[in-house]
Design a protein around this motif. Sequence first.
Motif, PDB file in Angstrom:
ATOM      1  N   ARG A  80      49.035  17.207  40.264  1.00 12.23           N
ATOM      2  CA  ARG A  80      48.213  16.130  39.439  1.00 12.23           C
ATOM      3  C   ARG A  80      46.896  15.461  39.779  1.00 12.23           C
ATOM      4  NH1 ARG A  80      49.184  14.186  34.302  1.00 12.23           N
ATOM      5  NH2 ARG A  80      48.822  11.773  34.614  1.00 12.23           N
ATOM      6  N   TYR A  81      46.632  15.790  41.001  1.00 10.50           N
ATOM      7  CA  TYR A  81      44.907  15.495  41.502  1.00 10.50           C
ATOM      8  C   TYR A  81      44.086  17.079  40.189  1.00 10.50           C
ATOM      9  CZ  TYR A  81      40.318  16.615  43.122  1.00 10.50           C
ATOM     10  OH  TYR A  81      39.395  16.381  44.346  1.00 10.50           O
ATOM     11  N   TYR A  82      44.298  18.044  40.721  1.00 12.90           N
ATOM     12  CA  TYR A  82      43.716  19.422  39.314  1.00 12.90           C
ATOM     13  C   TYR A  82      43.865  19.195  38.217  1.00 12.90           C
ATOM     14  CZ  TYR A  82      42.483  21.748  43.775  1.00 12.90           C
ATOM     15  OH  TYR A  82      42.138  21.615  45.389  1.00 12.90           O
ATOM     16  N   GLN A  83      45.987  18.763  38.192  1.00 11.79           N
ATOM     17  CA  GLN A  83      45.538  18.625  36.795  1.00 11.79           C
ATOM     18  C   GLN A  83      44.179  17.272  36.046  1.00 11.79           C
ATOM     19  OE1 GLN A  83      48.737  16.766  35.126  1.00 11.79           O
ATOM     20  NE2 GLN A  83      48.921  18.214  33.075  1.00 11.79           N
ATOM     21  N   LEU A  84      44.130  16.153  36.667  1.00 12.61           N
ATOM     22  CA  LEU A  84      43.451  15.304  36.383  1.00 12.61           C
ATOM     23  C   LEU A  84      41.627  15.413  35.954  1.00 12.61           C
ATOM     24  CD1 LEU A  84      44.781  12.398  37.531  1.00 12.61           C
ATOM     25  CD2 LEU A  84      45.552  12.859  35.442  1.00 12.61           C
ATOM     26  N   ARG A  85      41.796  15.847  37.129  1.00 12.11           N
ATOM     27  CA  ARG A  85      40.293  16.883  37.272  1.00 12.11           C
ATOM     28  C   ARG A  85      39.685  17.891  35.947  1.00 12.11           C
ATOM     29  NH1 ARG A  85      38.616  21.689  41.580  1.00 12.11           N
ATOM     30  NH2 ARG A  85      39.186  22.303  41.243  1.00 12.11           N
ATOM     31  N   GLU A  86      40.916  18.889  35.856  1.00 15.29           N
ATOM     32  CA  GLU A  86      40.493  19.275  34.493  1.00 15.29           C
ATOM     33  C   GLU A  86      40.342  18.662  33.321  1.00 15.29           C
ATOM     34  OE1 GLU A  86      40.603  22.977  34.062  1.00 15.29           O
ATOM     35  OE2 GLU A  86      39.859  22.143  36.783  1.00 15.29           O
ATOM     36  N   TRP A  87      40.994  17.540  33.299  1.00 13.20           N
ATOM     37  CA  TRP A  87      41.123  16.317  31.883  1.00 13.20           C
ATOM     38  C   TRP A  87      39.561  16.032  32.083  1.00 13.20           C
ATOM     39  CZ3 TRP A  87      46.898  13.961  32.157  1.00 13.20           C
ATOM     40  CH2 TRP A  87      47.229  15.153  30.893  1.00 13.20           C
ATOM     41  N   GLY A  88      38.902  15.453  32.786  1.00 15.42           N
ATOM     42  CA  GLY A  88      37.639  15.236  33.143  1.00 15.42           C
ATOM     43  C   GLY A  88      37.739  14.169  34.033  1.00 15.42           C
ATOM     44  N   VAL A  89      38.418  13.638  35.356  1.00 12.57           N
ATOM     45  CA  VAL A  89      38.809  12.868  35.847  1.00 12.57           C
ATOM     46  C   VAL A  89      37.622  12.085  36.860  1.00 12.57           C
ATOM     47  CG1 VAL A  89      39.770  11.110  37.422  1.00 12.57           C
ATOM     48  CG2 VAL A  89      41.288  11.960  35.220  1.00 12.57           C
ATOM     49  N   ARG A  90      36.703  12.176  37.074  1.00 13.55           N
ATOM     50  CA  ARG A  90      35.723  12.085  38.067  1.00 13.55           C
ATOM     51  C   ARG A  90      36.031  12.112  39.507  1.00 13.55           C
ATOM     52  NH1 ARG A  90      31.726   6.578  37.507  1.00 13.55           N
ATOM     53  NH2 ARG A  90      33.571   5.814  37.224  1.00 13.55           N
ATOM     54  N   LYS A  91      35.487  12.101  40.500  1.00 10.29           N
ATOM     55  CA  LYS A  91      35.951  13.091  41.737  1.00 10.29           C
ATOM     56  C   LYS A  91      35.944  11.605  42.529  1.00 10.29           C
ATOM     57  CE  LYS A  91      34.852  15.351  46.080  1.00 10.29           C
ATOM     58  NZ  LYS A  91      33.615  15.914  46.717  1.00 10.29           N
ATOM     59  N   TRP A  92      35.883  10.458  42.219  1.00  9.97           N
ATOM     60  CA  TRP A  92      36.279   9.762  43.674  1.00  9.97           C
ATOM     61  C   TRP A  92      37.483   8.548  43.046  1.00  9.97           C
ATOM     62  CZ3 TRP A  92      36.858   4.078  42.600  1.00  9.97           C
ATOM     63  CH2 TRP A  92      36.487   3.691  41.246  1.00  9.97           C
ATOM     64  N   PRO A  93      37.674   8.506  41.646  1.00  5.43           N
ATOM     65  CA  PRO A  93      39.519   8.018  41.198  1.00  5.43           C
ATOM     66  C   PRO A  93      40.186   8.305  41.055  1.00  5.43           C
ATOM     67  CG  PRO A  93      37.389   7.845  39.938  1.00  5.43           C
ATOM     68  CD  PRO A  93      36.666   8.265  40.595  1.00  5.43           C
ATOM     69  N   ASN A  94      40.063  10.135  41.283  1.00  2.00           N
ATOM     70  CA  ASN A  94      40.734  11.012  40.907  1.00  2.00           C
ATOM     71  C   ASN A  94      41.610  11.163  42.187  1.00  2.00           C
ATOM     72  OD1 ASN A  94      42.674  13.568  40.251  1.00  2.00           O
ATOM     73  ND2 ASN A  94      41.100  14.662  40.119  1.00  2.00           N
ATOM     74  N   GLN A  95      40.409  10.911  43.660  1.00  2.00           N
ATOM     75  CA  GLN A  95      40.449  11.122  45.337  1.00  2.00           C
ATOM     76  C   GLN A  95      41.770  10.150  45.989  1.00  2.00           C
ATOM     77  OE1 GLN A  95      37.082  12.434  47.100  1.00  2.00           O
ATOM     78  NE2 GLN A  95      37.658  14.280  47.058  1.00  2.00           N
ATOM     79  N   VAL A  96      40.920   8.600  45.410  1.00  2.00           N
ATOM     80  CA  VAL A  96      41.749   8.001  45.543  1.00  2.00           C
ATOM     81  C   VAL A  96      43.302   7.673  45.094  1.00  2.00           C
ATOM     82  CG1 VAL A  96      42.551   4.757  45.148  1.00  2.00           C
ATOM     83  CG2 VAL A  96      40.067   6.123  45.166  1.00  2.00           C
ATOM     84  N   ILE A  97      43.389   8.270  43.939  1.00  2.00           N
ATOM     85  CA  ILE A  97      44.937   7.855  43.268  1.00  2.00           C
ATOM     86  C   ILE A  97      45.613   9.821  44.273  1.00  2.00           C
ATOM     87  CG2 ILE A  97      46.551   9.871  41.914  1.00  2.00           C
ATOM     88  CD1 ILE A  97      44.531   8.079  39.481  1.00  2.00           C
ATOM     89  N   LEU A  98      45.120  10.938  44.287  1.00  2.00           N
ATOM     90  CA  LEU A  98      45.367  12.326  45.640  1.00  2.00           C
ATOM     91  C   LEU A  98      46.181  11.380  46.998  1.00  2.00           C
ATOM     92  CD1 LEU A  98      46.401  14.849  45.817  1.00  2.00           C
ATOM     93  CD2 LEU A  98      43.578  14.791  46.629  1.00  2.00           C
ATOM     94  N   TRP A  99      45.523  10.687  46.915  1.00  2.00           N
ATOM     95  CA  TRP A  99      45.584   9.902  48.660  1.00  2.00           C
ATOM     96  C   TRP A  99      46.776   8.852  48.105  1.00  2.00           C
ATOM     97  CZ3 TRP A  99      44.476  12.457  53.395  1.00  2.00           C
ATOM     98  CH2 TRP A  99      43.313  13.936  52.851  1.00  2.00           C
ATOM     99  N   THR A 100      46.343   7.997  47.566  1.00  2.00           N
ATOM    100  CA  THR A 100      47.967   6.988  47.652  1.00  2.00           C
ATOM    101  C   THR A 100      49.301   7.352  47.675  1.00  2.00           C
ATOM    102  OG1 THR A 100      47.381   6.874  45.036  1.00  2.00           O
ATOM    103  CG2 THR A 100      46.858   4.731  46.387  1.00  2.00           C
ATOM    104  N   GLY A 101      49.044   9.137  46.357  1.00  2.00           N
ATOM    105  CA  GLY A 101      49.952  10.339  46.694  1.00  2.00           C
ATOM    106  C   GLY A 101      50.757  10.040  47.746  1.00  2.00           C
ATOM    107  N   LEU A 102      49.335  11.139  48.672  1.00  2.00           N
ATOM    108  CA  LEU A 102      49.638  11.375  50.423  1.00  2.00           C
ATOM    109  C   LEU A 102      50.334  11.473  51.182  1.00  2.00           C
ATOM    110  CD1 LEU A 102      47.212  14.013  49.989  1.00  2.00           C
ATOM    111  CD2 LEU A 102      48.858  14.831  49.086  1.00  2.00           C
ATOM    112  N   LEU A 103      49.901   9.908  51.009  1.00  2.00           N
ATOM    113  CA  LEU A 103      50.498   8.541  51.617  1.00  2.00           C
ATOM    114  C   LEU A 103      52.041   8.098  51.560  1.00  2.00           C
ATOM    115  CD1 LEU A 103      46.939   5.717  52.509  1.00  2.00           C
ATOM    116  CD2 LEU A 103      48.258   7.915  54.224  1.00  2.00           C
TER     117      LEU A 103
END
Length: 242
Positions: A80-103
């Motif tokens: 999902r992180y890489y998909q959002l990145r391809e959709w143009g989501v900026r790095k820091w909000p995308n990483q916040v979403i990724l880390w909440t999912g991993l937690l």
Amino acid sequence: MWGYLSLLPICLAFSAIAGIWTVFSLAVVNKAVNLTDGFPYISVCGNSPPQSCIFSQVLNLGSHPWTHALPPTAWICILRYYQLREWGVRKWPNQVILWTGLLCALGTSIVGNFQEKNQRPTHLTGAFLAFFVGILYFWLQLFLSWRMKNLPQPGAPWIGPLRLVLCSACFILEVAMVVLHAWSMRSVSAICEWVVAMLLFILFGLLAVDFSRLDGCTLCLQPGSGSLRPPPDSPTSLHVQL
């Protein structure tokens, strides 16, 4: 293979729901819980063997990033992180979403491996990550889709409102679960916990709608920035179309 990728979240949701209710059934059959005393918490059902073994295995298979037997939550969050990145989501909000999912995935694994009767503080920490950080993962994605109007919205028009309803219900029930537990209304609190768990699994399953837009992946290998350098005849990068 990418046509089947959208099935990963559905398989995760179905296997987790089936596994949790199997643990409940075994706990009732083995008289580890007594329904006449009230409805049990999920953790109470998974406290004693043999159902505790199944409980740990189900949650480990659904959360550990190196497990290949079932589609794990961690890999879904990474995709999902890489998909959002391809959709143009900026790095820091995308990483916040990724880390909440991993937690959330980490918390699920902790809940399964540290039973409530053996390691209560550790178990409750894992439960907090799984339930509260887990719902934060989906709230952040809803907020992102609301702020970024140019993001693709796969699926039917009712998918977005459905996610909003599920997230809202999940959050309200989580608050009710904590309050009712504090008021010693344990049976009603346990029912809220079960409903919250089912809603979270359904929310993960709904990611299948977003993954239906995936049609390929490119793996890029590049040399590190250290002192080791590739031989002169070796390529500096390798692109592999999967």
